[in-house]
Design a protein around this motif. Structure first.
Motif, mmCIF file in Angstrom:
data_model
loop_
_atom_site.group_PDB
_atom_site.id
_atom_site.type_symbol
_atom_site.label_atom_id
_atom_site.label_comp_id
_atom_site.label_asym_id
_atom_site.label_seq_id
_atom_site.Cartn_x
_atom_site.Cartn_y
_atom_site.Cartn_z
ATOM 1 N N ASP A 54 115.568 -90.082 4.456
ATOM 2 C CA ASP A 54 116.400 -91.221 5.302
ATOM 3 C C ASP A 54 115.336 -91.757 6.249
ATOM 4 O OD1 ASP A 54 118.475 -91.117 3.583
ATOM 5 O OD2 ASP A 54 119.536 -89.683 4.973
ATOM 6 N N LYS A 81 111.803 -89.588 -2.996
ATOM 7 C CA LYS A 81 112.401 -90.932 -2.810
ATOM 8 C C LYS A 81 112.634 -91.375 -1.188
ATOM 9 C CE LYS A 81 116.280 -93.649 -3.895
ATOM 10 N NZ LYS A 81 117.646 -93.677 -4.836
ATOM 11 N N THR A 82 112.139 -92.147 -0.777
ATOM 12 C CA THR A 82 112.342 -92.316 0.784
ATOM 13 C C THR A 82 112.555 -93.888 1.067
ATOM 14 O OG1 THR A 82 111.621 -92.015 2.861
ATOM 15 C CG2 THR A 82 109.994 -92.656 1.227
ATOM 16 N N ASN A 83 113.295 -94.246 2.136
ATOM 17 C CA ASN A 83 113.773 -95.447 2.445
ATOM 18 C C ASN A 83 112.500 -96.133 3.214
ATOM 19 O OD1 ASN A 83 116.306 -95.463 1.427
ATOM 20 N ND2 ASN A 83 116.985 -94.990 3.056
ATOM 21 N N SER A 84 112.149 -95.559 4.286
ATOM 22 C CA SER A 84 111.268 -96.508 5.160
ATOM 23 C C SER A 84 109.858 -95.605 5.426
ATOM 24 C CB SER A 84 111.749 -96.944 6.702
ATOM 25 O OG SER A 84 112.892 -97.775 6.247
ATOM 26 N N ASN A 118 112.315 -93.114 8.237
ATOM 27 C CA ASN A 118 110.857 -93.003 8.129
ATOM 28 C C ASN A 118 110.097 -91.801 7.741
ATOM 29 O OD1 ASN A 118 110.385 -95.828 9.104
ATOM 30 N ND2 ASN A 118 110.810 -95.043 11.130
ATOM 31 N N HIS A 164 106.240 -99.949 -6.186
ATOM 32 C CA HIS A 164 106.262 -98.633 -6.631
ATOM 33 C C HIS A 164 105.207 -98.087 -7.296
ATOM 34 C CE1 HIS A 164 110.171 -99.028 -5.186
ATOM 35 N NE2 HIS A 164 110.670 -99.927 -6.187
ATOM 36 N N TYR A 202 108.820 -93.028 -4.742
ATOM 37 C CA TYR A 202 109.289 -94.378 -4.721
ATOM 38 C C TYR A 202 109.570 -94.385 -2.926
ATOM 39 C CZ TYR A 202 113.451 -97.580 -4.261
ATOM 40 O OH TYR A 202 114.337 -98.430 -4.124
ATOM 41 N N SER A 203 109.492 -95.741 -2.619
ATOM 42 C CA SER A 203 109.647 -95.966 -1.058
ATOM 43 C C SER A 203 110.237 -97.541 -1.105
ATOM 44 C CB SER A 203 108.317 -96.084 -0.322
ATOM 45 O OG SER A 203 108.645 -96.348 1.011
ATOM 46 N N GLU A 204 111.414 -97.647 -0.548
ATOM 47 C CA GLU A 204 111.897 -99.053 -0.328
ATOM 48 C C GLU A 204 111.265 -100.017 0.335
ATOM 49 O OE1 GLU A 204 114.803 -101.659 -1.508
ATOM 50 O OE2 GLU A 204 114.847 -99.478 -2.028
ATOM 51 N N TYR A 205 110.472 -99.498 1.461
ATOM 52 C CA TYR A 205 109.638 -100.324 2.287
ATOM 53 C C TYR A 205 108.320 -100.177 2.556
ATOM 54 C CZ TYR A 205 114.332 -102.206 3.157
ATOM 55 O OH TYR A 205 115.706 -102.806 2.756
ATOM 56 N N ARG A 243 109.842 -105.903 -6.321
ATOM 57 C CA ARG A 243 110.050 -104.376 -6.015
ATOM 58 C C ARG A 243 109.337 -103.261 -6.842
ATOM 59 N NH1 ARG A 243 116.300 -102.573 -5.170
ATOM 60 N NH2 ARG A 243 115.802 -103.454 -3.231
#
Length: 151
Positions: free
Chosen positions: A81, A106-109, A83, A16, A132-135, A12
């Motif tokens: 949240d 900061k975002t997920n997808s 995309n 980043h 930051y992006s999770e994916y 992870r």
């Protein structure tokens, strides 16, 4: 700095663009977008937001001056949240202020790009991310730290 040693975290971390992890510290939150307070968070709109914190209990978000009573928990140029892409946010923390978690965005997808975080004579207790992006990708995010006593 304390880095966790498991493989999942290392993978992870590579996704980043910038991260600094500091000592864990629990605190209440204050959510403040457009000066409405809730849960210790100040969150911008996620695209070209500018947040400045240089006085105790006062900050500006996109040119609007705000105040509150309490402690800053999370400050982010935007939190998305799904995309949602987050980009071009700038956060400046200075003059001895303390923040627990700090994200340019900061975002997920979605992707996180071209965010700037400036920490000048201030303290961050837990996490600092330029983006930051999770994916998805994080590209061209910048963290500048100067004249600080970091926890």
């Amino acid at each position: 700095m304390q880095f966790l040693q498991n493989n999942k975290f290392k993978k992870r971390l590579l996704s980043h663009s910038a991260i600094l992890i500091f000592a864990l510290f629990n605190s209440p939150s204050i959510y403040a977008q457009e000066c409405s307070l809730n849960n210790g968070q100040i969150v911008g709109k996620g695209d070209n937001s500018i947040i400045t914190i240089k006085e105790k209990n006062k900050y500006t978000i996109d040119g609007k001056e705000c105040s509150f009573e309490g402690q800053f928990d999370t400050v982010a140029g935007g939190i998305g949240d799904g995309n949602t892409n987050m980009m071009n946010n700038k956060i400046t923390i200075s003059n001895g202020q303390t923040i627990y978690n700090l994200y340019g965005s900061k975002t997920n997808s979605g992707s996180s790009s071209n965010n700037k975080v400036i920490i000048d004579n201030a303290q961050v207790i837990w996490k600092v991310y330029g983006g930051y992006s999770e994916y998805k990708d994080t590209v061209s995010n910048l963290i500048t730290i100067s004249d600080n006593s970091m926890a």
